[in-house]
Design an enzyme around this catalytic site. Structure first.
Site, short mmCIF file in Angstrom:
data_model
loop_
_atom_site.label_atom_id
_atom_site.label_comp_id
_atom_site.label_asym_id
_atom_site.label_seq_id
_atom_site.Cartn_x
_atom_site.Cartn_y
_atom_site.Cartn_z
N ARG A 28 -10.27 -59.78 30.61
CA ARG A 28 -9.46 -59.32 31.74
C ARG A 28 -8.71 -60.51 32.34
NH1 ARG A 28 -14.38 -56.61 34.98
NH2 ARG A 28 -14.88 -54.85 33.59
N ARG B 31 -10.22 -34.61 13.28
CA ARG B 31 -9.30 -34.61 12.15
C ARG B 31 -10.03 -34.99 10.87
NH1 ARG B 31 -4.76 -38.52 14.16
NH2 ARG B 31 -3.99 -38.15 12.04
N ASN C 272 3.94 -8.49 1.38
CA ASN C 272 5.36 -8.61 1.06
C ASN C 272 6.21 -9.13 2.21
OD1 ASN C 272 5.46 -7.36 -1.70
ND2 ASN C 272 4.48 -5.69 -0.57
N LYS D 262 6.54 -16.71 -2.07
CA LYS D 262 5.72 -15.75 -1.34
C LYS D 262 4.23 -15.97 -1.55
CE LYS D 262 5.51 -11.41 -2.78
NZ LYS D 262 5.76 -9.97 -2.95
N ASN E 139 -2.42 3.94 -6.94
CA ASN E 139 -2.45 2.88 -7.94
C ASN E 139 -2.28 1.51 -7.28
OD1 ASN E 139 -2.19 1.35 -10.31
ND2 ASN E 139 0.01 1.77 -10.45
N ARG F 272 11.66 -10.36 1.36
CA ARG F 272 11.26 -9.91 2.70
C ARG F 272 10.58 -11.03 3.49
NH1 ARG F 272 7.97 -4.55 1.68
NH2 ARG F 272 7.55 -4.83 3.91
N LEU G 240 0.94 -11.69 -12.11
CA LEU G 240 2.37 -11.50 -11.90
C LEU G 240 2.80 -12.17 -10.60
CD1 LEU G 240 1.75 -9.49 -14.16
CD2 LEU G 240 3.29 -7.87 -13.05
N ALA G 241 3.74 -13.11 -10.70
CA ALA G 241 4.22 -13.83 -9.52
C ALA G 241 5.68 -14.22 -9.68
CB ALA G 241 3.36 -15.07 -9.29
#
Length: 452
Positions: free
Chosen positions: A426, A319, A230, A26, A173, A19, A12-13
Site C-alpha cells: 500500500r 466458467r 422446422n 437447421k 407416419n 423456415r 436425411l439432412a
C-alpha cells in the site's frame, strides 16, 4: 435387440431449412446446448452401427465440419423428395448386407430402444419388407397416414393425396423406417413421382412391397420421440419439452428444484443426490454436481465439476475449467474460469478467479482479482492452503501465495509470497490533523462571499 445382423443408418439432412431463416444449418441448431443432429447421432451410436451415411445438400460444409469424419456423406442435388434422398446413400452402402435405419436429422430424440425395436420387428419370423415407425399425435395436422390391419401396414398415403376417410385415421407416419439393404434399394428403384408434389416419396416402398404380395409392419412410439423441428418456434417448443422431462428426471433422482420451470439443464448435466437448486439457474454443457450441493439463485454454470457439499451463488458464474473440491464455496458475484478450489476454500463475494489453483481452506476476500492476462498470454496464480487474501487485492500472475500466508487488504501483489508471510502493498498514509476542518471553513467563507 435380438438381431446380430450389421446395422447401417441413413440420416436425411439435405433440406434447406428455409423456415429457420438462418445461416446455420437447421440440424445444427442446439437443444439443451447440443446440436440436434448430435443428439440423434449419439442415439444411433449406441447401436454400434457398421455404417452411417448422412445425406447432405445445402450448407454441406457445416455438416462435414460438425460430423468430423464420424459418418460418410452423400450429396442430394437436386432435391427430389425423401425417396430420392435415401437413394443417394446406395453408393456409400455398396456391398453392405444388413439392416438399414432411415432417420431424419431434424428429428433428434428417437430413443435407441425405439430404433432397436424397429430392427427387431424387421427380423421377426414373418419377415416384413419394411418397418414403419408411427405415432398418434393429439392433432394429426398435415402428417401422412399409416393405414393398418393389426400391426401390418396396408397402405401409406401422404396427407395431400389422402381421402377424407384416410385423413380421419389418427396413426401418422413419422418418416422413419427400417428395411434390409437388399430390399431397400430394389424397392426405391421402382418409386415414381406420380403424385401431387411430383416427388419421389419414401413411403411408396411400402405400397410397392404390398403390391408384390409382401407386407410391412408398424412400430408405434411416443410423439415426442419423433417430433420434427422446422422453425425457431418449433425449436423453442422442443427445448421446453426436453427441459420439462429433464427436470422431472432430476427430481425423481433425488434433487430438489425450488422453481423447476426456471432451471435449465444441458444435455450432459449430471446431478448427485440431495442437490438443492434455487430459482433461475442455468447449466451449460460439461457440468457435474456431487451430492449435497446447494446452488443458489441466478447462477450460471458451465464446464465445471462441483464437489460434495459445495455452495454456489447467488449470482455466481462458473466458467469452463472450474473445479470445486468438497465444501468449497463460491458466493455472490464471483466469477471463476480454469480455477481449482481445494476442500473448504471460499470466495464469498465480488471476486474473479481465473487460471488459479487455490489450496484447501484458503479464504479469498471481496474484490480480489487474479490478474491472469497481459493481452497476449494467460498466467497462473497459485494460492496455498489456509492462505488469507484480504479484500480488494490484485494478484498479478504469474505469482504464488504460500501456505498460511496473509495478503493485506488493498494490496497489489506482483512477487511470490512465502509460507506464513504477511504481504502488505500500500502507499504510505499521510495524516494531517485538522486539515479537513480548515478546508471546510475556508470553502464555506468563499461560497458565502460569492453570494453577496
Amino acid at each position: 435387440m435380438t438381431s446380430n445382423r450389421p446395422i447401417a443408418a441413413i440420416v436425411l439432412a439435405a433440406g434447406k431449412g428455409t423456415r429457420m431463416k438462418s445461416d446455420l444449418h437447421k440440424v445444427l441448431h442446439p437443444i439443451a446446448s447440443r446440436p440436434m443432429l448430435m443428439h440423434l447421432m449419439a442415439s444411433v451410436d449406441a447401436l454400434a452401427p457398421a455404417k452411417k451415411v448422412v445425406i447432405v445438400g445445402d450448407k454441406a460444409d457445416q455438416l462435414e465440419a460438425a460430423l468430423a469424419g464420424s459418418a460418410d456423406l452423400a450429396v442430394q442435388d437436386p432435391q427430389l423428395g425423401t425417396g430420392h434422398a435415401v437413394q443417394q446413400a446406395e453408393g456409400a452402402l455398396a456391398g453392405f448386407d444388413g439392416d438399414v435405419l432411415i432417420l431424419y436429422g431434424d428429428v433428434p430424440f428417437v430413443p435407441t430402444a425405439t430404433m432397436a425395436s424397429m430392427i427387431d420387428r424387421l427380423n421377426a419370423s414373418d419377415a416384413p419388407a419394411v418397418v414403419v415407425l408411427a405415432f398418434e399425435p393429439a392433432d394429426a395436422q398435415q402428417y401422412g397416414r399409416v393405414i393398418t390391419d393389426g400391426d401390418r401396414v396396408t397402405k401409406m398415403v401422404e396427407h395431400k393425396d389422402a381421402t377424407e376417410a384416410e385423413r380421419a385415421v389418427r396413426l401418422c407416419n413419422s418418416g422413419l423406417m427400417a428395411a434390409k439393404s437388399k430390399d431397400l434399394f430394389a424397392l426405391l428403384a421402382r418409386v415414381t413421382a406420380d403424385n401431387a408434389a411430383k416427388e419421389f416419396y419414401l413411403v411408396d416402398i411400402v405400397n410397392i412391397a404390398n403390391a408384390d404380395g409382401r407386407h410391412s409392419a408398424v412400430v408405434i412410439t411416443d410423439p415426442f420421440d419423433v417430433a420434427g423441428i422446422n422453425s425457431r418456434a418449433e425449436l423453442a417448443a422442443m427445448e421446453g419439452e426436453w427441459q420439462v422431462r429433464r427436470r422431472a428426471r432430476a427430481m425423481a433422482d433425488g434433487a430438489s428444484l425450488i422453481a423447476p420451470d426456471t432451471v435449465w439443464f444441458a444435455w450432459d448435466t449430471e446431478l448427485g443426490r440431495d442437490v438443492l437448486i434455487e430459482p433461475n439457474v442455468f447449466f451449460g454443457p460439461g457440468v457435474t454436481v456431487a451430492d449435497g450441493v446447494r446452488i443458489r439463485a441466478n447462477s450460471h454454470i458451465e464446464g465445471a465439476s462441483i464437489g460434495a457439499g459445495c455452495e454456489i451463488g447467488p449470482f455466481a458464474r462458473l466458467r469452463p475449467g472450474t473445479v470445486l473440491e468438497e465444501k468449497a464455496k463460491i458466493g455472490n458475484f464471483v466469477e471463476t474460469k480454469k480455477a481449482h478450489l481445494g476442500k473448504g476454500a471460499k470466495a464469498n463475494h465480488l471476486t474473479y478467479l481465473g487460471d488459479a489453483t487455490i489450496g484447501a481452506g484458503a479464504n479469498i476476500g471481496a474484490g480480489t482479482i487474479t490478474c491472469n492476462y497481459d493481452g497476449y498470454f494467460k498466467y497462473q496464480t497459485v494460492i496455498g492452503a489456509n492462505a488469507f487474501i484480504g479484500s480488494n487485492s490484485a494478484l498479478v500472475a504469474p505469482v504464488k501465495i504460500g501456505r498460511d500466508a496473509i495478503v493485506a487488504a488493498g494490496s497489489a501483489v506482483t512477487r511470490d509470497v512465502a509460507d506464513g508471510e504477511l504481504r502488505l502493498v500500500r502507499g504510505e498514509q499521510l495524516v494531517k490533523p485538522g486539515w479537513a476542518d480548515r478546508f471546510h471553513d475556508a470553502m464555506r467563507k468563499k461560497k458565502a462571499a460569492e453570494k453577496k
